[in-house]
Write a protein that holds these residues in place. Sequence first.
Motif, PDB file in Angstrom:
ATOM      1  N   UNK A  89       0.845  -1.189   0.000  1.00  0.00           N
ATOM      2  CA  UNK A  89       0.000   0.000   0.000  1.00  0.00           C
ATOM      3  C   UNK A  89       0.882   1.241   0.000  1.00  0.00           C
ATOM      4  N   UNK A  90       0.285   2.366  -0.342  1.00  0.00           N
ATOM      5  CA  UNK A  90       0.989   3.650  -0.391  1.00  0.00           C
ATOM      6  C   UNK A  90       0.192   4.651   0.433  1.00  0.00           C
ATOM      7  N   UNK A  91       0.900   5.419   1.261  1.00  0.00           N
ATOM      8  CA  UNK A  91       0.244   6.401   2.121  1.00  0.00           C
ATOM      9  C   UNK A  91       0.905   7.763   1.918  1.00  0.00           C
ATOM     10  N   UNK A  92       0.120   8.802   2.064  1.00  0.00           N
ATOM     11  CA  UNK A  92       0.658  10.155   2.079  1.00  0.00           C
ATOM     12  C   UNK A  92       0.317  10.788   3.418  1.00  0.00           C
ATOM     13  N   UNK A  93       1.326  11.321   4.082  1.00  0.00           N
ATOM     14  CA  UNK A  93       1.123  12.022   5.352  1.00  0.00           C
ATOM     15  C   UNK A  93       1.301  13.510   5.129  1.00  0.00           C
ATOM     16  N   UNK A  94       0.397  14.289   5.695  1.00  0.00           N
ATOM     17  CA  UNK A  94       0.453  15.739   5.584  1.00  0.00           C
ATOM     18  C   UNK A  94       0.359  16.357   6.972  1.00  0.00           C
ATOM     19  N   UNK A  95       1.198  17.303   7.210  1.00  0.00           N
ATOM     20  CA  UNK A  95       1.195  18.008   8.485  1.00  0.00           C
ATOM     21  C   UNK A  95       1.639  19.439   8.278  1.00  0.00           C
ATOM     22  N   UNK A  96       1.839  20.178   9.358  1.00  0.00           N
ATOM     23  CA  UNK A  96       2.270  21.572   9.257  1.00  0.00           C
ATOM     24  C   UNK A  96       2.948  21.988  10.546  1.00  0.00           C
ATOM     25  N   UNK A  97       3.917  22.878  10.408  1.00  0.00           N
ATOM     26  CA  UNK A  97       4.518  23.514  11.580  1.00  0.00           C
ATOM     27  C   UNK A  97       4.699  24.992  11.271  1.00  0.00           C
TER      28      UNK A  97
END
Length: 265
Positions: A89-97
């Motif tokens: 499987x393939x995942x994309x993680x998104x966050x912010x600082x």
Amino acid sequence: MKPLKTLVLAACLVGTIASFAGAKDVNTLAGTMSIPNDVTIATASNTNTLGIVKDIIAKDNVKPSTHKMTRQSNQQALAVLDQMGLSYDIYQLQGADKTGQKDAFLVAVDVKEAAQHLGKKEANDPMFIAAMAALDKGQIDPVTEQLVLGAINKQIPTSTTVVPLNGPINVPSLDPKKATIMPKTLRTLTVENAEQVHPVAGTKYQTYAASSRLLYSDGTIQTPLYANAAFVLKPGKPVLYVAFTSDVQRDYFKPIFDNAFKSIK
């Protein structure tokens, strides 16, 4: 090459589909993993993108103008895509600082499934049988662990190392000295600050991890990357996780991935 192109297309489109936020535990190939509440994750196998790509390939396959070899390639691509969410499987993680938006990709592969597929010729080899038994059991004894880690870590650079990715090209020639030429564009991978593969303490399943800074160069463009990997020995379904992000986002994602891999259950 069509199956590879299809996977790349699917990976690139992950960021365009809906994702879910605010989840402490998220489902992955080996089980749930914990991520911060302010990090969003999108899973390729759970999106409409996968169905769209498969539909495009299927429609191409029924065209009278489609070449026989292309149809065979399309069938292989569909077989690979059918395994998304099961064998990989393939995942994309998104966050912010405070510096802005961050994103990373995570690929998960069922190692047992891959070994069975790639190791058909070695099916009767005692070492292969022993390895498959360990993957089924989900446990490596301490002696074997030290031997395996010792062998692997000897291959990991302890200082900054440049690895050529394309070697000499052999061309037909009556003169042996002219039969080998170097490509005009030399692709390289620079490995820096590489961790030794090490066992991770406090995990439900026996887990091994490592990370490294990388610099890919194709002779014109240089791409600084950061990779973080973990091998989770879940009994019967051992999974290799490999996460990639830009080197500038390394400090943000490293603790997230370190904790996520440790939390798998």
